[in-house]
Scaffold this motif. Structure first.
Motif, short mmCIF file in Angstrom:
data_model
loop_
_atom_site.label_atom_id
_atom_site.label_comp_id
_atom_site.label_asym_id
_atom_site.label_seq_id
_atom_site.Cartn_x
_atom_site.Cartn_y
_atom_site.Cartn_z
N MET A 1 -3.67 8.71 13.56
CA MET A 1 -2.66 7.66 13.36
C MET A 1 -3.33 6.29 13.46
SD MET A 1 0.35 9.26 15.74
CE MET A 1 1.60 8.10 15.22
N SER A 2 -2.91 5.38 12.57
CA SER A 2 -3.47 4.04 12.62
C SER A 2 -2.47 3.03 12.06
CB SER A 2 -4.78 3.96 11.83
OG SER A 2 -4.54 4.05 10.44
N VAL A 3 -2.68 1.79 12.46
CA VAL A 3 -1.89 0.67 11.97
C VAL A 3 -2.74 -0.10 10.96
CG1 VAL A 3 -0.80 -1.51 12.58
CG2 VAL A 3 -0.51 0.48 14.06
N LEU A 4 -2.17 -0.35 9.80
CA LEU A 4 -2.91 -1.04 8.75
C LEU A 4 -2.25 -2.37 8.42
CD1 LEU A 4 -5.09 -1.07 6.50
CD2 LEU A 4 -3.42 0.10 5.02
N ILE A 5 -3.05 -3.44 8.34
CA ILE A 5 -2.57 -4.76 7.95
C ILE A 5 -2.95 -5.01 6.50
CG2 ILE A 5 -2.68 -7.23 8.42
CD1 ILE A 5 -3.45 -6.58 11.29
N ILE A 6 -1.94 -5.38 5.69
CA ILE A 6 -2.18 -5.69 4.28
C ILE A 6 -1.61 -7.09 4.02
CG2 ILE A 6 -1.84 -4.99 1.89
CD1 ILE A 6 -1.20 -2.17 2.90
N PRO A 32 -8.95 -3.92 2.52
CA PRO A 32 -9.14 -2.54 2.02
C PRO A 32 -10.06 -1.68 2.88
CG PRO A 32 -10.60 -4.01 0.85
CD PRO A 32 -9.84 -4.87 1.83
N ASN A 33 -10.43 -2.16 4.06
CA ASN A 33 -11.36 -1.41 4.91
C ASN A 33 -10.61 -0.35 5.73
OD1 ASN A 33 -13.59 -3.06 4.09
ND2 ASN A 33 -12.80 -4.66 5.43
N VAL A 34 -10.38 0.79 5.09
CA VAL A 34 -9.62 1.88 5.71
C VAL A 34 -10.51 3.13 5.74
CG1 VAL A 34 -7.50 3.22 5.66
CG2 VAL A 34 -7.52 0.90 4.72
N THR A 39 -4.41 8.82 7.44
CA THR A 39 -4.04 8.60 8.84
C THR A 39 -3.13 7.38 9.02
OG1 THR A 39 -5.95 7.18 9.33
CG2 THR A 39 -6.24 9.56 9.59
N VAL A 40 -2.92 6.61 7.97
CA VAL A 40 -2.11 5.39 8.07
C VAL A 40 -0.63 5.77 8.03
CG1 VAL A 40 -1.49 3.21 6.98
CG2 VAL A 40 -3.88 3.96 7.01
N ASP A 41 0.08 5.47 9.10
CA ASP A 41 1.51 5.76 9.12
C ASP A 41 2.36 4.52 9.35
OD1 ASP A 41 0.81 5.38 11.76
OD2 ASP A 41 1.16 7.47 12.35
N GLN A 55 -1.10 4.30 -1.96
CA GLN A 55 -2.39 4.89 -1.59
C GLN A 55 -2.34 5.61 -0.24
OE1 GLN A 55 -5.48 1.87 -1.71
NE2 GLN A 55 -4.59 0.89 -3.51
N PHE A 56 -1.23 5.48 0.46
CA PHE A 56 -1.14 6.01 1.82
C PHE A 56 -0.03 7.05 1.89
CE2 PHE A 56 -2.67 1.67 1.74
CZ PHE A 56 -3.94 1.84 2.28
N PRO A 57 -0.39 8.32 1.73
CA PRO A 57 0.61 9.39 1.54
C PRO A 57 1.48 9.66 2.77
CG PRO A 57 -1.58 10.32 1.79
CD PRO A 57 -1.76 8.84 1.66
#
Length: 309
Positions: A1-6, A32-34, A39-41, A55-57
């Motif tokens: 699990m991870s938190v992504l900032i866009i 875009p550094n993932v 794992t992005v939820d 891009q994040f299923p």
């Protein structure tokens, strides 16, 4: 699990630094550094480019870092099972109110005219209008719009407001529906747009609607740039069907340098700064929502994907 900032057109470092302090055991990544898209939820967004979120299923939550979500919902294909949420902060409402009060009073008391006269060394007194003689109409009576309408009424302005659903605000004449929209515009000295961007509000500020204002009417757009038909505004100003406009939001931002708004003598411009999200309080809400998400609790300030607000 991870938190992504866009983020697009927003400085990301202050957000990353605070989130790492407040969520020390959580992986905070910046697009875009993932490392692993699967794992992005939980995504934190501001104006993500079209299609990025697909891009994040396993994405479950999309968190806007502002009061609006149309910058997300209008550019992404979002599953009905995905939760979309936004920032609700009373300081944003108050910042908007202070900004709008400044704009209204400056134009009511001829500040721009006197600045132009000073540049010409022209000593000439102008007639002005008092607060209790002035009618302000506000399009959009959501959290911010309702707050702004109430504050203008408390100062002594005559205030009207329009929204999709019926509202009841003390000392504010509230309208809804198509007939209500026309009644709200008529007789307005200042028209303030605070509507969210939906299919119904795209191009709602056009030649037909704006001509319902008196020729002395003044437009303030702090809602969405896409709500305004640029060419229609210029035509109405050039033919003296409106007295002026103050614009803080635009269809393309930053506003292209060759856009006619820049040099039009009856248009004033600010660079989308009427109400700016405060990183500290916004990250508190984001952290609260992330922890609620982990604990399978209801999230704060969710929005309807269908309605767009």
């Amino acid at each position: 699990m991870s938190v992504l900032i866009i983020f697009e057109n927003k400085e990301v470092k202050p957000w990353v630094d605070l989130l790492k302090v407040k969520l020390p055991h959580t992986s905070i990544e910046v697009y875009p550094n993932v490392k692993d898209n699967s794992t992005v939820d939980f995504a934190i967004c501001w104006k993500p480019k079209s299609g990025i979120l697909s891009q994040f299923p396993n994405l479950k939550v999309i968190q806007s870092v502002g009061a609006s979500v149309d910058h997300i919902t209008n550019s992404q294909a979002i599953s009905n099972s995905t939760i979309v949420t936004r920032i609700v902060d009373e300081s944003l409402s108050n910042d908007m109110w202070e900004f709008l009060l400044t704009v209204v009073l400056a134009n009511l008391k001829n500040s721009k005219t006197y600045l132009e006269q000073q540049n010409r060394r022209d000593w000439k007194q102008q007639q002005y209008q008092s607060i209790n003689e002035t009618t302000i109409s506000i399009l959009g009576l959501g959290q911010i719009g309702s707050y702004v309408a109430k504050k203008f009424a408390q100062v002594g302005f005559n205030v009207k407001g329009w929204s999709q659903s019926e509202k009841n605000i003390k000392n504010v004449d509230s309208f809804n529906g198509k007939n209500g929209f026309n009644k709200c515009l008529m007789g307005s000295d200042f028209l303030i747009n605070l509507l969210p961007l939906t299919e119904a509000t795209k191009k709602i500020l056009n030649k037909t609607t704006l001509q319902k204002l008196p020729s002395s009417g003044f437009l303030i757009n702090v809602g969405r740039g896409e709500s305004l038909v640029d060419e229609d505004l210029i035509e109405l100003l050039n033919t003296c069907k409106l007295s002026g406009a103050f614009l803080d939001v635009f269809r393309i931002e930053p506003l292209p340098k060759n856009h006619p708004f820049w040099i039009h003598p009856k248009i004033q411009i600010t660079p989308h700064i009427a109400s700016i999200t405060r990183v500290e309080s916004a990250t508190d809400q984001i952290v609260e929502n992330y922890l609620r998400f982990l604990n399978h609790e209801n999230l704060l300030n969710t929005v309807s994907i269908i309605r767009g607000y």
